[in-house]
Structure formats: C-alpha cells, structure tokens
Write a protein that holds these residues in place. Structure first.
Motif, mmCIF file in Angstrom:
data_model
loop_
_atom_site.group_PDB
_atom_site.id
_atom_site.type_symbol
_atom_site.label_atom_id
_atom_site.label_comp_id
_atom_site.label_asym_id
_atom_site.label_seq_id
_atom_site.Cartn_x
_atom_site.Cartn_y
_atom_site.Cartn_z
ATOM 1 N N LEU A 1 29.014 -17.238 48.793
ATOM 2 C CA LEU A 1 28.731 -15.840 49.119
ATOM 3 C C LEU A 1 28.968 -14.935 47.909
ATOM 4 C CD1 LEU A 1 28.001 -13.705 51.261
ATOM 5 C CD2 LEU A 1 30.434 -13.619 51.879
ATOM 6 N N LEU A 2 30.089 -15.153 47.227
ATOM 7 C CA LEU A 2 30.404 -14.342 46.047
ATOM 8 C C LEU A 2 29.399 -14.588 44.925
ATOM 9 C CD1 LEU A 2 34.276 -14.832 46.097
ATOM 10 C CD2 LEU A 2 33.103 -12.642 46.356
ATOM 11 N N GLU A 3 29.040 -15.854 44.726
ATOM 12 C CA GLU A 3 28.040 -16.177 43.703
ATOM 13 C C GLU A 3 26.708 -15.509 44.016
ATOM 14 O OE1 GLU A 3 27.764 -20.403 43.377
ATOM 15 O OE2 GLU A 3 29.621 -20.611 42.247
ATOM 16 N N ASN A 4 26.310 -15.546 45.273
ATOM 17 C CA ASN A 4 25.045 -14.922 45.671
ATOM 18 C C ASN A 4 25.079 -13.408 45.462
ATOM 19 O OD1 ASN A 4 23.901 -17.361 46.395
ATOM 20 N ND2 ASN A 4 24.460 -17.187 48.553
ATOM 21 N N MET A 5 26.223 -12.783 45.778
ATOM 22 C CA MET A 5 26.351 -11.340 45.589
ATOM 23 C C MET A 5 26.217 -10.963 44.115
ATOM 24 S SD MET A 5 29.514 -10.574 48.207
ATOM 25 C CE MET A 5 29.814 -8.935 47.543
ATOM 26 N N ALA A 6 26.915 -11.698 43.251
ATOM 27 C CA ALA A 6 26.880 -11.396 41.821
ATOM 28 C C ALA A 6 25.492 -11.648 41.241
ATOM 29 C CB ALA A 6 27.929 -12.237 41.086
ATOM 30 N N GLU A 7 24.857 -12.741 41.666
ATOM 31 C CA GLU A 7 23.532 -13.068 41.127
ATOM 32 C C GLU A 7 22.470 -12.107 41.654
ATOM 33 O OE1 GLU A 7 20.785 -16.923 40.076
ATOM 34 O OE2 GLU A 7 22.417 -17.164 41.526
ATOM 35 N N GLU A 8 22.589 -11.703 42.909
ATOM 36 C CA GLU A 8 21.610 -10.768 43.463
ATOM 37 C C GLU A 8 21.706 -9.408 42.773
ATOM 38 O OE1 GLU A 8 18.533 -9.121 45.512
ATOM 39 O OE2 GLU A 8 19.083 -11.239 45.296
ATOM 40 N N LEU A 9 22.922 -8.976 42.468
ATOM 41 C CA LEU A 9 23.082 -7.726 41.731
ATOM 42 C C LEU A 9 22.466 -7.846 40.336
ATOM 43 C CD1 LEU A 9 24.272 -4.853 41.764
ATOM 44 C CD2 LEU A 9 26.380 -5.812 40.794
ATOM 45 N N TYR A 10 22.671 -9.007 39.704
ATOM 46 C CA TYR A 10 22.051 -9.251 38.396
ATOM 47 C C TYR A 10 20.532 -9.134 38.500
ATOM 48 C CZ TYR A 10 20.495 -11.645 34.170
ATOM 49 O OH TYR A 10 19.856 -11.954 32.985
ATOM 50 N N ARG A 11 19.949 -9.775 39.499
ATOM 51 C CA ARG A 11 18.498 -9.745 39.648
ATOM 52 C C ARG A 11 17.993 -8.324 39.932
ATOM 53 N NH1 ARG A 11 16.023 -14.512 39.878
ATOM 54 N NH2 ARG A 11 17.279 -16.398 40.090
ATOM 55 N N GLU A 12 18.736 -7.600 40.743
ATOM 56 C CA GLU A 12 18.324 -6.240 41.080
ATOM 57 C C GLU A 12 18.310 -5.346 39.837
ATOM 58 O OE1 GLU A 12 17.256 -3.124 43.892
ATOM 59 O OE2 GLU A 12 17.061 -5.308 43.792
ATOM 60 N N TRP A 13 19.338 -5.471 39.018
ATOM 61 C CA TRP A 13 19.449 -4.603 37.843
ATOM 62 C C TRP A 13 18.586 -5.078 36.675
ATOM 63 C CZ3 TRP A 13 25.061 -2.594 36.631
ATOM 64 C CH2 TRP A 13 25.529 -1.863 37.721
ATOM 65 N N PHE A 14 18.637 -6.390 36.382
ATOM 66 C CA PHE A 14 18.113 -6.871 35.105
ATOM 67 C C PHE A 14 16.828 -7.691 35.210
ATOM 68 C CE2 PHE A 14 22.883 -6.859 34.605
ATOM 69 C CZ PHE A 14 22.926 -5.604 34.021
ATOM 70 N N ARG B 1 14.555 -7.058 38.350
ATOM 71 C CA ARG B 1 13.669 -6.096 39.029
ATOM 72 C C ARG B 1 13.741 -4.712 38.375
ATOM 73 N NH1 ARG B 1 16.825 -8.135 43.555
ATOM 74 N NH2 ARG B 1 15.857 -10.086 44.292
ATOM 75 N N PHE B 2 14.730 -4.546 37.462
ATOM 76 C CA PHE B 2 14.911 -3.286 36.711
ATOM 77 C C PHE B 2 15.258 -2.102 37.607
ATOM 78 C CE2 PHE B 2 11.618 -5.465 33.887
ATOM 79 C CZ PHE B 2 12.588 -6.060 33.100
ATOM 80 N N ARG B 3 15.984 -2.349 38.700
ATOM 81 C CA ARG B 3 16.450 -1.261 39.558
ATOM 82 C C ARG B 3 17.949 -1.016 39.286
ATOM 83 N NH1 ARG B 3 12.986 0.113 43.823
ATOM 84 N NH2 ARG B 3 11.111 -1.172 43.934
ATOM 85 N N PHE B 4 18.254 -0.757 38.040
ATOM 86 C CA PHE B 4 19.617 -0.498 37.582
ATOM 87 C C PHE B 4 19.946 0.981 37.815
ATOM 88 C CE2 PHE B 4 16.448 -0.364 34.241
ATOM 89 C CZ PHE B 4 16.614 0.906 33.696
ATOM 90 N N PRO B 5 21.218 1.356 37.721
ATOM 91 C CA PRO B 5 21.566 2.771 37.902
ATOM 92 C C PRO B 5 20.783 3.667 36.940
ATOM 93 C CG PRO B 5 23.547 1.421 37.902
ATOM 94 C CD PRO B 5 22.421 0.510 37.525
ATOM 95 N N GLY B 6 20.052 4.637 37.491
ATOM 96 C CA GLY B 6 19.261 5.549 36.679
ATOM 97 C C GLY B 6 17.865 5.049 36.346
#
Length: 415
Positions: free
Chosen positions: A175-188, A190-195
């Motif tokens: 679960l923790l690995e999936n959370m960290a990796e999904e955040l990575y994919r979202e930001w870096f 899919r390019f939906r990073f803060p701002g």
C-alpha cells in the motif's frame, strides 16, 4: 504406528499438465483460468494469491483445474523445491507437482512447512546435467514424520501465525509503495505537480525540465565478485547482492550470500554505502532496489551512489522507470539483457527542478521509512519462524513450550 510416511500416504500427488505443443501457442492464453508457473510459487510466501498468466478454454482442455488448497511444488530449474498453497482454483504445467491433502491424515500447512525444512535435501538430489529436476518418484523418496493430526494442527497454527503477520505487513508495504509510486506518476509522468496549471510546456514537458544522463545522479559503480576460492571472504554478515536478492524488494535487508570484512575490502572500488540504488543490467534487466548497509554487488548490477540523498525517493522511481529502456539498450538478440556500465551511465531521463524533488522527498520519505521498518520486522519474524521450524517439526521443541518463548503480542491462536 510407523514413525515416517511418504507424501502419497498423506494424499494425492501428481504433476501438472500442459500437453499442447508448442506450449506458447497464443490461443491457449489470456482467458479466465489462472495458470500458475514456478515464478508465481517462488514469489509467494504461504499462499498463492496472484498470477501472471491465464488459460483460455483451449488451454484448460489440455491441462487440469486444481482446487484451492492444493500444495504446488516447483520441480524444475532454480525454483526447484519452492512451494506454496493455491488460494484459488488454477491450472499449472508439469514443471509443478500438485499435492492434495487427505484432511483425515494431515494438515497441508504441516506438509508445506516440512518441505521447507528439507528443501536443501530436495535440491541436492535433483541436480542434473542441465537443470535441477524433481520427479514425483524422487519426491516420494523423502520421509515425512508421522505425527498425530492434533500435533500437526498445533505446529501449523504456530508457524502460520508468523506467516500471517508477515503477510499483513506485506500488504501494508504494498500500500505504501503504491501510494509513493502513484504520487510520482501524478507529478512526474502525468505532469500534474503542484502549480502545473500555471506552468509553461515545451515539446510536451514543463519548461525548465531537461534530459539528463543517469550518471548525473551520482557515481556509477559496477559490482564484482570476490574470489570465491578464498574462504576468508565469505560466510560473514555483509551483504553480497545478486539479482535474485532484489526481486520484490525495495530495500535489501537479506542476501543469499554474505561477505566478511576481508571479502568486502578485497573489492575496495566496488564498496557501496547505505542508500545506493542498485539496478540489474545483465540477465533480468531493470530490477531496482536500495541498499541498507555498506555492501557490494556482483558484476551483473550497476549501482548509483547519489550526490544528494534527499533525491532518493524520486531517483528510485525514476531509475525504476527506465526498465524498458534497459531492455532496449541492453538487447543482445536473445532473451538476456546485457547493459554495460557505459551504456547504463548514458541512459537519459527527464530531470525535474530541485524544489519539486524536495517536496516529493518531504511527502514520501516517511513512507519509505515505514516500508523499511516493516521490512525489518518481517525479516525478524522470518528468521524466528525459520529457527523454530526444524525444531518443531523434529519434535526437539515441544509445542506446549513455545508460548512461553513468544512475546505476548505474537502469541498465535493454536488450532
């Protein structure tokens, strides 16, 4: 009563079936019936709960559907002797032996744990000219203690309590690995990073982000095997990492082989610190893990000693994401990957601004630390279970004595 029995005295034993030739015919696969292979067994702890391939009706027609509760025993190759229990109905090929327990005679968990104890002996009699092979007839030469079903149930209950704790921790790790990796994919990815809504994009990536080489992350070190003929180099407590040690492990806390201090110092330029990122580049390419102590690897692995340890979480997923690139650049025209240090160093990735890497570090560092903590607990539980296993099975440790030795939080419910 006989002191020992054979496996077929306790239930039904037979090899799996996969009779179609060629075995890789497309019409056999991608259906609704799970198809278990030796790698699925090896990566399972107690129960097989996942699979990487399925059979169609055509695949099923030339195989067999085994019931949940069947003990699957790998009988070929490097996985010989590995075993786990089906958690669902599934097919498997003749590289797997199936055992269906007679519940009036044995507990399948007891049998599974006993086979774990004698796995070294199983492997020792299966070594052939080309690869290990465990036939049913060879498997049936092994004696199994003929203890009462009541004692079997108690032993199985004690040992499975450890496995249940390990499995629960594994779910939390996943679960923790999936959370960290999904955040990575979202930001870096899919390019939906803060701002991101205010960001400018050029050629499909945010402005200011640029391609860089892997060696820009830090020093690249290719492993080397210390002289195996020197007995002073081995049987210590320092990790000597090979690709199988990395499979399924974000952090490496255990290795099959260990070095002494002399063994480590015999390769001074190959010594890795804690938190180096190791990547398999020969054989099975792209497996990525993080070191947890001063150590070294064999020559199949390239490692990155990071310039900035705050980049660890971001760099781990960035390098892990290069797996397909490693396959492509390390292709040898066969199924084996072979990527040199020079080619690995020159692989390109999109480097993101430091402020985003730092933000990602702040969010995911606690997740990585918890993964490390749970992994360490699991290693302790596995070591304790493995120490108890042969003593319980042999009767050297009485079941009634065990509750005194366990911490209160670890007392199992005995069947």
């Amino acid at each position: 009563m006989k002191k020992y029995v054979r496996l077929n005295d306790l239930g039904y034993v037979s090899r799996g079936r996969s009779q179609h030739r060629p075995r890789n015919a497309p019409h056999l696969y991608d259906g609704k019936y799970p198809f278990i292979q030796t790698a699925d067994i090896t990566k399972s702890d107690l129960y097989i709960t996942s699979y990487s391939q399925t059979y169609t009706e055509a695949g099923l027609s030339q195989s067999r559907l085994w019931d949940a509760g069947t003990l699957c025993i790998a009988n070929a190759g490097v996985n010989t002797g590995d075993n786990a229990i089906l958690g669902f109905k599934a097919c498997f090929p003749d590289s797997v032996i199936g055992f269906i327990a007679d519940k009036s005679k044995c507990n399948v968990l007891f049998v599974k744990y006993y086979l774990d104890v004698i796995k070294p002996q199983i492997k020792s009699i299966t070594m052939g000219a080309t690869q290990d092979n465990l036939s049913v007839s060879k498997l049936l030469t092994f004696d199994i203690p003929n203890v009462s079903l009541e004692i079997q149930n108690k032993i199985a209950g004690i040992l499975s309590a450890y496995d249940d704790l390990i499995e629960n921790n594994n779910r939390r790790i996943a679960l923790l690995e999936n959370m960290a990796e999904e955040l990575y994919r979202e930001w870096f990815v899919r390019f939906r990073f803060p701002g991101w809504r205010e960001a400018e994009f050029e050629k499909g990536i945010p402005k200011g982000w640029e391609l860089q080489r892997v060696d820009s992350l830090g020093k690249i070190i290719t492993g080397k095997t210390p002289l195996t003929s020197n007995e002073k180099y081995y049987l210590g407590n320092i990790h000597f990492i090979k690709t199988p040690d990395m499979h399924g492990n974000m952090f490496i806390y255990e290795t099959e082989e260990k070095l002494t201090e002399d063994g480590l110092k015999s390769q001074p330029s190959q010594i890795l610190p804690k938190n180096a990122i190791s990547v398999s580049c020969i054989g099975t390419g792209g497996i990525t893990s993080i070191t947890t102590q001063r150590c070294c690897t064999n020559q199949q692995i390239n490692s990155i000693v990071l310039k900035n340890e705050n980049d660890l979480e971001w760099a781990f997923y960035t390098v892990k994401g290069l797996k397909e690139t490693i396959y492509a650049f390390g292709s040898t025209g066969t199924t084996m990957t072979n990527l040199s240090k020079g080619k690995f160093s020159g692989l390109k990735f999109i480097c993101v601004p430091k402020y985003l890497r730092d933000e990602y570090h702040m969010l995911t560092c606690p997740m990585f630390k918890e993964i490390q903590r749970l992994t360490q607990i699991n290693n302790m539980l596995a070591k304790t279970k493995n120490a108890l296993l042969p003593r319980l099975i042999s009767g050297k440790l009485a079941v009634e004595d065990l509750a005194v030795q366990l911490p209160p939080s670890m007392h199992p419910k005995i069947a």
